[in-house]
Write a protein that holds these residues in place. Structure first.
Motif, PDB file in Angstrom:
ATOM      1  N   THR A 184      -2.059  13.123  -6.704  1.00  0.00           N
ATOM      2  CA  THR A 184      -2.672  13.489  -5.429  1.00  0.00           C
ATOM      3  C   THR A 184      -3.971  14.249  -5.684  1.00  0.00           C
ATOM      4  OG1 THR A 184      -0.473  13.643  -4.420  1.00  0.00           O
ATOM      5  CG2 THR A 184      -2.310  14.724  -3.250  1.00  0.00           C
ATOM      6  N   ARG A 229       0.839  -1.205   0.000  1.00  0.00           N
ATOM      7  CA  ARG A 229       0.000   0.000   0.000  1.00  0.00           C
ATOM      8  C   ARG A 229       0.873   1.253   0.000  1.00  0.00           C
ATOM      9  NH1 ARG A 229      -5.217   0.858   1.211  1.00  0.00           N
ATOM     10  NH2 ARG A 229      -5.421  -1.240   2.066  1.00  0.00           N
ATOM     11  N   GLU A 230       1.903   1.225   0.795  1.00  0.00           N
ATOM     12  CA  GLU A 230       2.779   2.388   0.864  1.00  0.00           C
ATOM     13  C   GLU A 230       3.488   2.639  -0.468  1.00  0.00           C
ATOM     14  OE1 GLU A 230       5.287   1.475   4.136  1.00  0.00           O
ATOM     15  OE2 GLU A 230       3.734   1.865   5.656  1.00  0.00           O
ATOM     16  N   GLN A 232       0.982   4.381  -2.607  1.00  0.00           N
ATOM     17  CA  GLN A 232       0.818   5.788  -2.197  1.00  0.00           C
ATOM     18  C   GLN A 232       2.002   6.628  -2.686  1.00  0.00           C
ATOM     19  OE1 GLN A 232       0.333   5.038   1.994  1.00  0.00           O
ATOM     20  NE2 GLN A 232      -1.910   5.128   1.886  1.00  0.00           N
TER      21      GLN A 232
END
Length: 779
Positions: free
Chosen positions: A265, A252-253, A256
Motif C-alpha cells: 500500500t 482488479r479486486e 488490490q
C-alpha cells in the motif's frame, strides 16, 4: 515478405477503414482511430473514413469520420455494408482484423462483406495464431484470398503466415504499429503532475484482463521496495469491457487484495479509467521503467509496448513474440513467464544501472522513429498505391470466380445465330430533340455534359444499321436517323469546312473547330447514310455535307481520323463508285495511313505508333477496306497482319482483354490492364468482320464473337457490361468491377457491335440457309 515500393504513391481519392472505433474502449478502436486520422493528415486530398464494428445494438456516439456501422453478429449488416461500399467506391478498403470483433464462427461474418466488394482490400492482422483450429485456419485462408495484401506488425507474424497458412510472402507487408510522435525527455520533468517527483516510477497500461500478468509484478515488488523504498508502480487502464461484462471487477479486486497482503500500500496505484492518447503520453513520460508481464507467448503485437518504446522507456517484459522481436539489440530486458524473482532482478538491475537504463531508452526511442503515425500512414499509402496499380495491371482473380461466373450465367454467344436482340430503349432514353446526350449517371441521362458530334455520328450509324434489320421498328429508327443527321448538319461549319464537336445542353457550340477524330467520325456516318439510307431526302442531305466536309481531310495526320474518314468514304464509293473526288481523297488518305505503318512497323510491333491507345482496330480496318478498294495486296496484307497482332496482344486464356485506358500500351512496356473500354471491343468486332470479308478465314468470325462476348461477361472479371433490362451498356471494366454508368459511347459501342453481327448473321443465313457451316466454324 514484400519490401515497400519506393515508387511515389498513386493518387488515392478515398480510403475506407473497417474496424472498432473510439469511443469504443479497446486497443483496436484506438489503432483504427489513429490510423484514420493519420491517413487523413498525410493524404490531405483523400477522403478517409471508417466503417465501425459495434458490439452492442445501440452502438456508440461516433465522430463524423465514421460513415457506416455494423452490428457484429448481424450477417445482414455485413451484406448491406458491402453494398454501401460498392456504391460509395473508395479506392481501397483497409480492414483491421481480429477474430473476436466480427460475428460468426472464428469471425467469419466479415468474409461475407469482403467477398461482395469490388474494391482492393488491405488487411491489417492484429492476431496471428500458430496453432489455429480448423475454423480459424479456414477464415485466415479465405481472408488471404480476398485480400490484395496483408499487413503485419512484426516479422515473426509474416513467418507464421507463410509457414502455417501457406500465404505467399509477396502478399505480406510489414508495417510497424503506429505510435504518437512525442519528444525524448527526462521522466523527472513530468513526475510532479502525478505527485511522484523524486520517486522511481514503474508503469503498465492497457485494458485489464487476467492474461496481463500484473500479479507477477506485484509479487516481485517487495524485494525491489527493500532496495528502493521510494518506488511507485502505476497500473493504468480500465477493465476490458468484455471481462467486465463476464466477471465484473474480480481480477482488479484480486490485485488490490494482493497489494494489501504484500504490504505494498502506497507503492501501487490503480488508475481505473480509459485514458485519452494525450493523457497516456503524459503518464508514459513520467515512467522510469515500463513493464509488460503478459503470461502467454502467442501475442504477435502489442500497442502498449509499441507506445512505451516510442516514448523512450526502458522496458522489462516477458518473452512473448512481439516483445522478443521489439526488445532485441539491448532495448530492454526479457524475463521468463510467471517468474516474479526474475522480474524483481530485472527491475533492480535497471534501477541500479543508470547508464544501462539510459542506453536502453535511447535505443528504444531511436528505433521507433519509423513507427510514428505520420511515417506509418505513408507506409500504408505506399501499400494502397501498390494494390491499386496491381489491380490496374491484372484482374482480381478471386472476384473472377464469383457465383455468377461459375454458374455460367454470363450469356456467352456461341455462334452468330444466337445473338441477343437489338434493344434501343436506352438509346431512346439518352436522346432528346437535339440529339443523343453524351453521358449518364447510372441509367439517368446527364444533361450537364451536353452533346457531341462523336456520339451523334455513332448514333446515326446504329440507327442506319438497325433500320435495315428485319424486326426493326422502322418508324423509330427513321426518327433516330433524322434526329442524328440533323445534329451533324448543324455541327458542320461551312465557313471553316470543319465539324464542331461539343455542344452544351443550351444548344450552344463550345468551340469553333472540333477534333480531327470527330470530323472523321462524321464522315464515316455520312458515308454510311449515303450508302444505306432508303430515304432519298436523307441521302441527299448527307451527300451535300459529306462532299463539303471532304475538303479538310487532306490535311489530316491523326491515324484514327484518317481511318474513320476512309471507312466513311469507302461506304460512299460502294454506293457511288464513280465519285472521282471522293476516290481521289480516299487514295491520298489510304496511302498516308499505309506509309505510317510501313515507316514505323516492325516484326514485333506492326503498328504506326509507339503506343496503342483507343479505337485501335479502326486502323487495320481502314487498311482492309483501302486495300480491297484499291486492289493493293500489300495494303491488305498489312491490314491483316496488324489486326492479327492486335487481336493476339488483346487475347488471354480465350477471352478479350482490351488495352486499358489507364496507361495504354507503350511499345516495350507492360500493357495497361484497366480501365477496359467498350469502344475497343466494338472496333475489334467491326475489324474482324471486315477481315473475314477480305480473307474468308473463319478465325475472324471467332475473333468477332470473342469481342462481342466481352460485353456479355466473358472478360477478366466475368461481369457483363451489357444491361438487358435497359438495352444500355456500362461504361467500362475497371480493376474493382464495372463502371455502372451507361453513357452514350459505351451503349453505342455495344449496339454497333451487335447490329454489325446481326447483318453478318443475315448474310451468312442467305448464303448458307442450313447454318451448318457457320455453326461449325464458331463452336
Amino acid at each position: 515478405m514484400r519490401e515497400l515500393s519506393s515508387e511515389k504513391t498513386t493518387a488515392i481519392n478515398s480510403i475506407s477503414v473497417i474496424g472498432n472505433y473510439l469511443p469504443r474502449k479497446c486497443g483496436i478502436a484506438t489503432f483504427t482511430t489513429d490510423l484514420v486520422e493519420s491517413l487523413s493528415s498525410e493524404a490531405c486530398n483523400s477522403n478517409c473514413w471508417a466503417v465501425a464494428m459495434n458490439d452492442k445494438q445501440d452502438g456508440y456516439s461516433y465522430p463524423d469520420k465514421v460513415r457506416y456501422e455494423i452490428t457484429q453478429d448481424s450477417i445482414s449488416d455485413y451484406r448491406m455494408a458491402a453494398e454501401f461500399l460498392n456504391i460509395n467506391k473508395p479506392d481501397v478498403v483497409c480492414l483491421q482484423h481480429e477474430y473476436g470483433i466480427f460475428g460468426g464462427p472464428a469471425g467469419s461474418h466479415v468474409l461475407e462483406l469482403l467477398s461482395k466488394i469490388n474494391i482492393p482490400v488491405v488487411t491489417t492482422l492484429h492476431t496471428v495464431l500458430t496453432k489455429p483450429s480448423n475454423e480459424h485456419t479456414q477464415v485466415m485462408t479465405n481472408l488471404a484470398e480476398v485480400s490484395d495484401r496483408m499487413v503485419v506488425m512484426s516479422r515473426r507474424a509474416a513467418d507464421i503466415l507463410n509457414a502455417v497458412y501457406d500465404i505467399p510472402r509477396k502478399k505480406i507487408n510489414y508495417i510497424p504499429h503506429g505510435i504518437p510522435d512525442i519528444p525524448f525527455i527526462d521522466p523527472n520533468y513530468s513526475k510532479d503532475q502525478f505527485d511522484v517527483l523524486g520517486k522511481n516510477v514503474l508503469m503498465t497500461f492497457g485494458l485489464l484482463s487476467r492474461n496481463k500478468g500484473i500479479e507477477y509484478v506485484l509479487k516481485a515488488l517487495p524485494s525491489v521496495v527493500e532496495k528502493f523504498p521510494d518506488l511507485v508502480y502505476m497500473v493504468l487502464g480500465a477493465t476490458h469491457p468484455h471481462v467486465l461484462k463476464e466477471e465484473g471487477e474480480n481480477y482488479r479486486e484480486s490485485l488490490q487484495n494482493l497489494v494489501e497482503e504484500l504490504g505494498l500500500t502506497g507503492h501501487v496505484e490503480f488508475h481505473n479509467r480509459f485514458v485519452t492518447k494525450e493523457e497516456l503520453c503524459q503518464f508514459l513520460e513520467a515512467a522510469d521503467l515500463y513493464i509488460t508481464p503478459y503470461v502467454e507467448e502467442a501475442q504477435i503485437t502489442s500497442g502498449t509496448l509499441a507506445y512505451a518504446l516510442g516514448t523512450g522507456k526502458a522496458v522489462i517484459s516477458t518473452p512473448y513474440w512481439y516483445a522478443k522481436e521489439m526488445l532485441s539489440d539491448n532495448k530492454g530486458i526479457l524475463v521468463p513467464f510467471r517468474d516474479s524473482d526474475a522480474m524483481a532482478d530485472g527491475i533492480i538491475n535497471f534501477l541500479e544501472n543508470d547508464a544501462e537504463r539510459h542506453q536502453a531508452r535511447i535505443s528504444a526511442y531511436d528505433a521507433s522513429r519509423n513507427a510514428i503515425w505520420s511515417e506509418v500512414a505513408n507506409q500504408y499509402l505506399d501499400v494502397f498505391g501498390e494494390v491499386i496499380r496491381e489491380r490496374n495491371r491484372r484482374p482480381n482473380h478471386l472476384f473472377s470466380l464469383s457465383a455468377e461466373a461459375k454458374s455460367g450465367t454470363t450469356g456467352k454467344v456461341k455462334n452468330i445465330y444466337e445473338l441477343p436482340g437489338v434493344n434501343l430503349n436506352h438509346l431512346k432514353h439518352l436522346t432528346d430533340d437535339t440529339g443523343v446526350l453524351q453521358h449518364a449517371k447510372y441509367t439517368i441521362a446527364d444533361r450537364s455534359h451536353g452533346y457531341c458530334t462523336d456520339d451523334n455520328a455513332r448514333a446515326l450509324i446504329v440507327a442506319l444499321l438497325a433500320e435495315r434489320l428485319s424486326d426493326s421498328d422502322s418508324e423509330q429508327t427513321q426518327a433516330f436517323c433524322e434526329n442524328y443527321l440533323s445534329f451533324l448538319l448543324d455541327a458542320f461549319d461551312s465557313e471553316t469546312g470543319r465539324f464542331r464537336n461539343f455542344m452544351n445542353f443550351s444548344r450552344q457550340w463550345l468551340e469553333t473547330v472540333g477534333s480531327e477524330d470527330s470530323h472523321g467520325r462524321a464522315i464515316w456516318a455520312l458515308g454510311l447514310a449515303i450508302s444505306l439510307s432508303e430515304s432519298k431526302a436523307l441521302q441527299q442531305l448527307a451527300s451535300t455535307v459529306f462532299t463539303k466536309s471532304l475538303n479538310a481531310v487532306e490535311t489530316f495526320q491523326s491515324p484514327r481520323s484518317i481511318a474513320f474518314s476512309l471507312i466513311g468514304m469507302d461506304a460512299c464509293l460502294e454506293k457511288f463508285p464513280g465519285d472521282s473526288e471522293a476516290r481521289r481523297k480516299f487514295e491520298i488518305l489510304a496511302m498516308r495511313l499505309f506509309r505510317k505503318f510501313t515507316d514505323n512497323a516492325a516484326d514485333d510491333w506492326p503498328w504506326p505508333e509507339e503506343k496503342l491507345t483507343y479505337a485501335n482496330a479502326k486502323l487495320p480496318h481502314a487498311l482492309l477496306v483501302a486495300g480491297q478498294r484499291l486492289q493493293r495486296s500489300d495494303i491488305l496484307q498489312m491490314g491483316l497482319e496488324s489486326l492479327e497482332w492486335l487481336l493476339k496482344v488483346q487475347t488471354e486464356k480465350g477471352h478479350f482483354v482490351p488495352v486499358g485506358n489507364s496507361g495504354w500500351f507503350t511499345r516495350g512496356s507492360e500493357k495497361s490492364r484497366f480501365d477496359q473500354q467498350p469502344i475497343e471491343a466494338n472496333a475489334m468486332v467491326e475489324a474482324c468482320v471486315a477481315a473475314f470479308h477480305t480473307s474468308g478465314d473463319d478465325k475472324w468470325v471467332k475473333g468477332a464473337l470473342m469481342c462481342l462476348n466481352w460485353f456479355l461477361g466473358v472478360n477478366d472479371l466475368h461481369l457483363p457490361l451489357y444491361d438487358p433490362e435497359t438495352g444500355g451498356c456500362r461504361d467500362g471494366l475497371e480493376s474493382d468491377g464495372v463502371n455502372q454508368n451507361q453513357g452514350a459511347e459505351s451503349t453505342l459501342a455495344w449496339l454497333l457491335s451487335l447490329t454489325v453481327l446481326h447483318h453478318f448473321s443475315a448474310e451468312h443465313n442467305r448464303k448458307d440457309p442450313g447454318r451448318e457451316k457457320a455453326a461449325k466454324i464458331i463452336n
